[in-house]
Write a protein that holds these residues in place. Structure first.
Motif, PDB file in Angstrom:
ATOM      1  N   GLY A  27      39.816 -40.426 -28.015  1.00  0.00           N
ATOM      2  CA  GLY A  27      40.157 -41.829 -27.791  1.00  0.00           C
ATOM      3  C   GLY A  27      41.619 -42.076 -27.482  1.00  0.00           C
ATOM      4  N   GLU A  28      42.453 -41.046 -27.522  1.00  0.00           N
ATOM      5  CA  GLU A  28      43.876 -41.318 -27.278  1.00  0.00           C
ATOM      6  C   GLU A  28      44.262 -41.037 -25.824  1.00  0.00           C
ATOM      7  N   ILE A  29      45.429 -41.588 -25.460  1.00  0.00           N
ATOM      8  CA  ILE A  29      46.057 -41.208 -24.183  1.00  0.00           C
ATOM      9  C   ILE A  29      47.170 -40.248 -24.562  1.00  0.00           C
ATOM     10  N   PHE A  30      47.047 -39.039 -24.067  1.00  0.00           N
ATOM     11  CA  PHE A  30      47.938 -37.957 -24.473  1.00  0.00           C
ATOM     12  C   PHE A  30      48.713 -37.485 -23.252  1.00  0.00           C
ATOM     13  N   ALA A  31      50.029 -37.443 -23.330  1.00  0.00           N
ATOM     14  CA  ALA A  31      50.823 -37.072 -22.146  1.00  0.00           C
ATOM     15  C   ALA A  31      51.492 -35.715 -22.323  1.00  0.00           C
ATOM     16  N   ILE A  32      51.510 -34.968 -21.243  1.00  0.00           N
ATOM     17  CA  ILE A  32      52.244 -33.697 -21.197  1.00  0.00           C
ATOM     18  C   ILE A  32      53.412 -33.910 -20.247  1.00  0.00           C
ATOM     19  N   ILE A 102      27.138 -47.558  -8.365  1.00  0.00           N
ATOM     20  CA  ILE A 102      28.380 -47.395  -7.592  1.00  0.00           C
ATOM     21  C   ILE A 102      28.982 -48.745  -7.196  1.00  0.00           C
ATOM     22  N   ASP A 103      28.130 -49.698  -6.757  1.00  0.00           N
ATOM     23  CA  ASP A 103      28.657 -51.005  -6.342  1.00  0.00           C
ATOM     24  C   ASP A 103      29.370 -51.698  -7.502  1.00  0.00           C
ATOM     25  N   GLU A 104      28.767 -51.588  -8.673  1.00  0.00           N
ATOM     26  CA  GLU A 104      29.362 -52.218  -9.857  1.00  0.00           C
ATOM     27  C   GLU A 104      30.735 -51.598 -10.147  1.00  0.00           C
ATOM     28  N   LEU A 105      30.799 -50.277 -10.032  1.00  0.00           N
ATOM     29  CA  LEU A 105      32.052 -49.566 -10.288  1.00  0.00           C
ATOM     30  C   LEU A 105      33.115 -49.939  -9.244  1.00  0.00           C
ATOM     31  N   LEU A 106      32.692 -49.986  -7.962  1.00  0.00           N
ATOM     32  CA  LEU A 106      33.634 -50.357  -6.892  1.00  0.00           C
ATOM     33  C   LEU A 106      34.161 -51.763  -7.135  1.00  0.00           C
ATOM     34  N   ASP A 107      33.269 -52.650  -7.573  1.00  0.00           N
ATOM     35  CA  ASP A 107      33.639 -54.033  -7.838  1.00  0.00           C
ATOM     36  C   ASP A 107      34.669 -54.091  -8.974  1.00  0.00           C
ATOM     37  N   GLU A 108      34.431 -53.322 -10.024  1.00  0.00           N
ATOM     38  CA  GLU A 108      35.350 -53.331 -11.171  1.00  0.00           C
ATOM     39  C   GLU A 108      36.732 -52.834 -10.789  1.00  0.00           C
ATOM     40  N   GLN A 169      40.230 -47.693 -22.757  1.00  0.00           N
ATOM     41  CA  GLN A 169      39.764 -48.651 -23.762  1.00  0.00           C
ATOM     42  C   GLN A 169      38.319 -49.078 -23.535  1.00  0.00           C
ATOM     43  N   GLU A 170      37.981 -49.440 -22.285  1.00  0.00           N
ATOM     44  CA  GLU A 170      36.644 -49.992 -22.051  1.00  0.00           C
ATOM     45  C   GLU A 170      35.580 -48.915 -21.917  1.00  0.00           C
ATOM     46  N   TYR A 171      35.964 -47.755 -21.403  1.00  0.00           N
ATOM     47  CA  TYR A 171      34.985 -46.671 -21.269  1.00  0.00           C
ATOM     48  C   TYR A 171      35.128 -45.667 -22.413  1.00  0.00           C
ATOM     49  N   ASN A 172      36.074 -45.951 -23.321  1.00  0.00           N
ATOM     50  CA  ASN A 172      36.274 -45.111 -24.497  1.00  0.00           C
ATOM     51  C   ASN A 172      36.469 -43.636 -24.119  1.00  0.00           C
ATOM     52  N   THR A 173      37.291 -43.420 -23.109  1.00  0.00           N
ATOM     53  CA  THR A 173      37.517 -42.074 -22.591  1.00  0.00           C
ATOM     54  C   THR A 173      38.873 -41.563 -23.061  1.00  0.00           C
ATOM     55  N   THR A 174      38.891 -40.336 -23.532  1.00  0.00           N
ATOM     56  CA  THR A 174      40.161 -39.708 -23.900  1.00  0.00           C
ATOM     57  C   THR A 174      40.891 -39.329 -22.604  1.00  0.00           C
ATOM     58  N   ILE A 175      42.175 -39.612 -22.548  1.00  0.00           N
ATOM     59  CA  ILE A 175      42.933 -39.329 -21.321  1.00  0.00           C
ATOM     60  C   ILE A 175      44.042 -38.325 -21.628  1.00  0.00           C
TER      61      ILE A 175
END
Ligand SMILES: Nc1ncnc2c1ncn2[C@@H]1O[C@H](COP(=O)(O)OP(=O)(O)OP(=O)(O)O)[C@@H](O)[C@H]1O
Length: 302
Positions: A27-32, A102-108, A169-175
């Protein structure tokens, strides 16, 4: 969670990563962060199992599922000449057996109006938006962005930052991201590692890294009019201790708790044009590399 323990990597005789250890939490954004050649891309290639290495990298999913769970987006992507936006999106969708709309994603991502555009006609910022969108098609747990904003103007960069935050945040993806831009890392990252010649020299949040580097130290600069310029060991130096001087401008590095006392002494000395500086993330990063920025804004070796 990705746990990296004692990771080392050499290309021939050249050791590029040396005993590197850190953990990326869910869940965190981690930078190198690190200057050119520090080993950032090599580290990412190790995480993606694209090259052999020594040491341990543990994932919370089976190693064979790495590509299902981690999406990687490099600085620049090359697409087939003449390919349209929706064609590439559908290709990714089919290859990854995704059921995403895909259309929904492109729209977002404000890209729906570019659906039938030739990808090579998109601007740099639009292309990077599309790159981020493509990483989401297989709904990964982790996305790695390698210098994704290099070459973008300030507006496009900030828009990409917004998208990275949204994906986190919205897709709860670790970055996990690598970058040369300190403002980008400061804005986005919960935690950071700084690599220097393949070794982790600092890790923590922005605040922790500044604290580890400077402790409670601050700097104050002020002018005392009517003093003989370059007077060595004048009364002010004797009173205040750790003072550097450029003509009638004095600079003192001090502990934050001494501030009231220092200000009082500056007042007694008729000091004016007082400027207090809190050390920044940039100061900490540069100090770690052996540089300082002086009062004139010039960069010098310590
Ligand atoms: N395949 C390779 N063979 C030999 N040396 C390599 C190879 N790939 C990278 N290197 C060297 O390893 C070092 C680290 O490279 P790497 O690309 O990991 O650095 P980086 O931190 O990502 O740099 P940059 O910020 O410039 O992208 C560099 O000195 C580079 O020349």
């Amino acid at each position: 969670m990705i746990n990296i323990q004692n990771l080392s990597k050499s290309y021939g005789r050249k050791q590029v990563l040396k005993d590197t250890s850190f953990t990326v939490n869910n869940g965190e954004i981690f930078a190198i962060l690190g200057h050119n050649g520090a080993g950032k891309t090599t580290l990412i290639k190790c995480i993606m199992k694209l090259i052999p290495y020594s040491g341990e990298i543990d994932y919370e999913f089976p190693e064979k599922d790495i590509y299902k769970n981690i999406s990687l987006q490099m600085q620049s992507s090359v697409y087939e000449e003449g390919a349209k936006v929706y064609e590439i999106c559908n290709l990714y969708k089919q290859l990854q057996k995704s059921d995403i709309d895909i259309d929904e994603l492109l729209d977002e991502f404000d890209l729906l109006s570019f659906k039938k555009s030739n990808i090579n006609n998109l601007s740099g910022g639009e292309k990077q938006k599309l790159s981020i969108l493509l990483t989401l098609i297989n709904k990964p747990k982790v996305i790695i962005f390698d210098e994704i904003t290099t070459g973008l103007d300030i507006v496009a960069r900030r828009k990409v930052w917004g998208l990275i935050k949204k994906v986190n945040q919205e897709y709860n993806t670790t970055i996990i991201l690598t970058s040369h831009f300190l403002d980008e890392v400061e804005y986005l990252a919960n935690r950071i590692v700084i690599l220097e010649k393949g070794e982790v020299t600092l890790k923590g949040s922005v605040g922790e890294i500044v604290q580890q580097t400077f402790g409670n130290k601050k700097k104050i600069s002020f002018v005392v009019p009517n003093l003989v310029p370059n007077l060595k060991d004048g009364p002010l130096e004797q009173e205040l201790g750790n003072v550097t001087r450029d003509g009638n401008r004095f600079i003192i590095e001090y502990d934050a708790e001494q501030e009231a006392e220092i200000l009082e002494k500056i007042k007694e000395s008729n000091g004016t044009d007082i400027y207090i500086k809190n050390y920044s993330f940039e100061d900490a990063f540069l100090k770690n590399l052996g540089y300082v920025i002086n009062e004139k804004g010039e960069i010098t070796h310590e």
